[in-house]
Each structure stands twice: as structure tokens, then as C-alpha cells.
Enzyme design. Structure first.
Site, PDB file in Angstrom:
ATOM      1  N   GLU A  63      80.371-109.649  84.991  1.00  0.00           N
ATOM      2  CA  GLU A  63      80.533-110.458  85.114  1.00  0.00           C
ATOM      3  C   GLU A  63      79.720-111.750  84.830  1.00  0.00           C
ATOM      4  O   GLU A  63      78.728-111.647  85.912  1.00  0.00           O
ATOM      5  CB  GLU A  63      81.678-110.571  85.793  1.00  0.00           C
ATOM      6  CG  GLU A  63      82.955-109.560  85.255  1.00  0.00           C
ATOM      7  CD  GLU A  63      84.561-110.193  85.924  1.00  0.00           C
ATOM      8  OE1 GLU A  63      84.571-110.820  86.531  1.00  0.00           O
ATOM      9  OE2 GLU A  63      85.038-108.067  85.096  1.00  0.00           O
ATOM     10  N   GLU A  74      80.856 -99.609  80.310  1.00  0.00           N
ATOM     11  CA  GLU A  74      80.445 -98.557  79.629  1.00  0.00           C
ATOM     12  C   GLU A  74      78.793 -98.734  78.717  1.00  0.00           C
ATOM     13  O   GLU A  74      77.637 -98.337  78.235  1.00  0.00           O
ATOM     14  CB  GLU A  74      81.333 -97.931  78.667  1.00  0.00           C
ATOM     15  CG  GLU A  74      82.059 -97.727  79.338  1.00  0.00           C
ATOM     16  CD  GLU A  74      83.687 -98.843  79.200  1.00  0.00           C
ATOM     17  OE1 GLU A  74      83.609-100.047  79.878  1.00  0.00           O
ATOM     18  OE2 GLU A  74      84.803 -98.563  79.514  1.00  0.00           O
TER      19      GLU A  74
HETATM   20  N1  THU Z   1      85.530-103.688  81.303  1.00  0.00           N
HETATM   21  C1  THU Z   1      84.827-102.616  81.809  1.00  0.00           C
HETATM   22  O1  THU Z   1      83.540-102.794  82.086  1.00  0.00           O
HETATM   23  N2  THU Z   1      84.953-101.484  80.810  1.00  0.00           N
HETATM   24  C2  THU Z   1      85.930-101.488  80.234  1.00  0.00           C
HETATM   25  O2  THU Z   1      86.260-100.255  79.160  1.00  0.00           O
HETATM   26  C3  THU Z   1      87.749-102.801  80.251  1.00  0.00           C
HETATM   27  C4  THU Z   1      86.966-104.056  80.504  1.00  0.00           C
HETATM   28  C5  THU Z   1      85.195-104.675  82.089  1.00  0.00           C
HETATM   29  C6  THU Z   1      85.125-106.313  81.158  1.00  0.00           C
HETATM   30  C7  THU Z   1      85.672-107.247  82.300  1.00  0.00           C
HETATM   31  O3  THU Z   1      84.220-107.612  83.100  1.00  0.00           O
HETATM   32  C8  THU Z   1      86.457-106.624  83.006  1.00  0.00           C
HETATM   33  O4  THU Z   1      86.749-105.326  82.863  1.00  0.00           O
HETATM   34  C9  THU Z   1      88.252-107.219  83.172  1.00  0.00           C
HETATM   35  O5  THU Z   1      88.069-106.776  81.181  1.00  0.00           O
END
Ligand code: THU
Length: 159
Positions: A63, A74
Site C-alpha cells: 500500500e 496478485e
Molecule cells: N487487495 C489485494 O491485494 N488483493 C485482492 O484481491 C483484494 C484487495 C489489497 C489491496 C489493498 O492493499 C487491500 O487489499 C484492501 O483493499
């Protein structure tokens, strides 16, 4: 007027029912949640990508204080794998998420942007990518990305 119904086949397993290579890939994804950088959402995602040459690339979500600059686990894993082995198809991806002190009970499902990136790799190599979505109660297996992203936009859509 007519309706077109689009169906997606999801095979539901308990973790114990999976063969050991799939269990191992899920366990690798689970380990990755500890490495997530998710101070804003507290939602830790792990992904593990296995290539046709059996190499495994694992990653977590990253993030950023400027939220859209972050990236899902992913896509970090897929870009990492494709960057290291640009000529090798992806065989399987396992995905898991951990929040509020536990792994999700229901399988975590990838966002639309991640599905689009997965689709590009599936189309590029013309090789189905198996998707394993881990939840503590059950695991979903989807046999290819087209099932995950019906009515998709792809290279041929460009004309
Ligand atoms: N996120 C993922 O890494 N993969 C997903 O399939 C859904 C969301 C992450 C993005 C962000 O850092 C956090 O999860 C909340 O959305």
C-alpha cells in the site's frame, strides 16, 4: 429480447481434499501475508504463482499513502513472475487474505484489475491458469481466468 446467462464453474474443496502441490502453494501464499505492507487497510493479502517450469513467485499487497499507487498481492506476484520468466506460462495462482487476526473464512476473490492482468497472461501463453482461492472454511478452484472474468476485454477486442 432474450437473456444470456453466463455461468462460472467453481469447484469447492476443503483444504484437506486438495493434492499436496496445491496445499503447498496455498501455504506459500499464507506465509506472504506476514510480509504485506498494509498499514492503511489492515487487510493482508498473500499470492503465490507457480509457473509451468515449477518455479514459484510469491508476493503480498503493497500500500501507499497515495492510495491508488499501491498494488494488490496478485499483481505484484504476477508481474514479478512474468518479469523473471517472460517466456514461461503461469500454471496456478493461490490467493489468501488475513485481517483482524485471522485468515478469511470465505475464499478471497481477486479484484477486477487483477483479473484483467491474469487474463492477459492466460491469453498471451494460450494456457489456462488455475486459480485457488483460500478460505479457512473452504477453498474455491476456478479452472481458468475466462471463467473469472466473463465478457472480458482482450487483445482481439481491439479489432
Ligand atoms: N487487495 C489485494 O491485494 N488483493 C485482492 O484481491 C483484494 C484487495 C489489497 C489491496 C489493498 O492493499 C487491500 O487489499 C484492501 O483493499
Amino acid at each position: 429480447m432474450q437473456h444470456k446467462i453466463i455461468e462460472t464453474k467453481v469447484t469447492v474443496f476443503s483444504f484437506d481434499e486438495l493434492d499436496s502441490s496445491k496445499q503447498q502453494l496455498i501455504n506459500t501464499a499464507k506465509e506472504q501475508v506476514n510480509k504485506a505492507y498494509a498499514p492503511y487497510s489492515g487487510f493482508h493479502v498473500g499470492a503465490a504463482v507457480e509457473l509451468e517450469n515449477e518455479k514459484v513467485f510469491a508476493a503480498s499487497n503493497q500500500e501507499n499513502s497515495a492510495y491508488p499507487s499501491g498494488l494488490c498481492a496478485e499483481r505484484v506476484a504476477m508481474f514479478y513472475a512474468n518479469a523473471q520468466h517472460p517466456d514461461v506460462p503461469v500454471k496456478t495462482i493461490a490467493i489468501t487474505a488475513f485481517t483482524k487476526g485471522e485468515f478469511l473464512k470465505n475464499p478471497v476473490t481477486p479484484c477486477g484489475s487483477c483479473r484483467q492482468v491474469l487474463l492477459e497472461t492466460e491469453m498471451r501463453f494460450e494456457k489456462d491458469i488455475t486459480v485457488l482461492l483460500y478460505g479457512t472454511d473452504e477453498v474455491y478452484q476456478i479452472d481458468n481466468i475466462r471463467e473469472l472474468l466473463p465478457l472480458c476485454f482482450e487483445k482481439t477486442s481491439l479489432g
